[in-house]
Design a protein around this motif. Structure first.
Motif, PDB file in Angstrom:
ATOM      1  N   CYS A  24       0.827  -1.203   0.000  1.00  0.00           N
ATOM      2  CA  CYS A  24       0.000   0.000   0.000  1.00  0.00           C
ATOM      3  C   CYS A  24       0.862   1.254   0.000  1.00  0.00           C
ATOM      4  O   CYS A  24       0.593   2.212  -0.719  1.00  0.00           O
ATOM      5  CB  CYS A  24      -0.931   0.010   1.216  1.00  0.00           C
ATOM      6  N   LEU A  82      -9.171   4.739  -1.577  1.00  0.00           N
ATOM      7  CA  LEU A  82      -8.640   3.390  -1.677  1.00  0.00           C
ATOM      8  C   LEU A  82      -9.103   2.599  -0.459  1.00  0.00           C
ATOM      9  O   LEU A  82      -8.754   2.938   0.682  1.00  0.00           O
ATOM     10  CB  LEU A  82      -7.106   3.438  -1.733  1.00  0.00           C
ATOM     11  N   ALA A  91      -6.607  -3.818  -2.581  1.00  0.00           N
ATOM     12  CA  ALA A  91      -7.032  -2.463  -2.248  1.00  0.00           C
ATOM     13  C   ALA A  91      -7.671  -1.893  -3.498  1.00  0.00           C
ATOM     14  O   ALA A  91      -7.015  -1.767  -4.536  1.00  0.00           O
ATOM     15  CB  ALA A  91      -5.868  -1.604  -1.791  1.00  0.00           C
ATOM     16  N   TYR A 110      -5.535   5.027   2.989  1.00  0.00           N
ATOM     17  CA  TYR A 110      -6.425   3.941   2.594  1.00  0.00           C
ATOM     18  C   TYR A 110      -7.272   3.567   3.792  1.00  0.00           C
ATOM     19  O   TYR A 110      -6.852   3.673   4.934  1.00  0.00           O
ATOM     20  CB  TYR A 110      -5.667   2.732   2.037  1.00  0.00           C
TER      21      TYR A 110
END
Length: 204
Positions: A24, A82, A91, A110
């Motif tokens: 991520c 996200l 994701a 996220y």
């Protein structure tokens, strides 16, 4: 001049960095080319082109119809965010979503995918397989109550509900022009007769 591909571009996860958080962080630190968005699919970062112009009125229609029916207090929007599913190494940045406000009480870029109460994806030639084959079971296993998949190439609306550990247990497909039922926690119909797709739009 930048060459824009009409197919998704995959960046393999680097060896030695299997942790989802690291993936991520890599995605969020990338310079994504103009006209593209990035998601994490099957443990890889995938970039695909943004939607064509005629998708916007469809998205606005879905929001206008379903916002009044959303679960009390939930936020419903198409603003890019996200949503992370760490156990799945995914994701996604859904086209439209509804989620509990608690999901956004974070300084992370996220947010928790399990806070979602609704997701809608509009397929394109670049994302169609991911929307159908990857996202359906992931959203179902994550417990997202309703997944609305608008197949812009086939001009159909498929509603998935009854999420379980095996994915969704129920689904219904209707051609554009009909009014498929959007199950609880919405409990309403969606008028797809107002969706306008150009006659020469062979790809999304």
């Amino acid at each position: 001049m930048t060459l824009m591909l009409e197919r998704p571009t995959t960046i393999e996860a680097a060896r030695g960095t299997p942790q989802f958080e690291a993936l991520c962080d890599t995605l969020l630190s990338m310079e994504v080319p103009d006209g593209y968005r990035a998601e994490i699919v099957r443990g890889n970062i995938v970039m695909s082109p943004w939607s064509r112009g005629f998708y916007l009125p469809v998205m606005e229609s879905v929001l206008d119809q379903l916002k009044p029916e959303r679960p009390q207090g939930h936020i419903m929007s198409s603003t890019p965010f996200l949503f992370a599913f760490p156990g799945e190494e995914r994701a996604y940045g859904p086209d439209i979503y509804a989620a509990a406000p608690s999901a956004f009480r974070t300084d992370s870029r996220y947010v928790d995918g399990e806070a979602l109460s609704f997701v809608c994806e509009l397929t394109s030639s670049a994302t169609r397989l991911v929307d159908w084959q990857d996202k359906v079971p992931v959203y179902g296993r994550a417990g997202v109550p309703v997944y609305l998949l608008l197949d812009m190439q086939e001009q159909t609306a498929t509603v998935f509900w009854e999420p379980s550990a095996k994915g969704y247990l129920a689904r219904r497909t209707a051609p554009f022009g009909e009014k498929p039922e959007i199950p609880d926690p919405f409990g309403c119909e969606l008028d797809t007769g107002v969706f306008e797709v150009p006659a020469d739009a062979t790809e999304g």
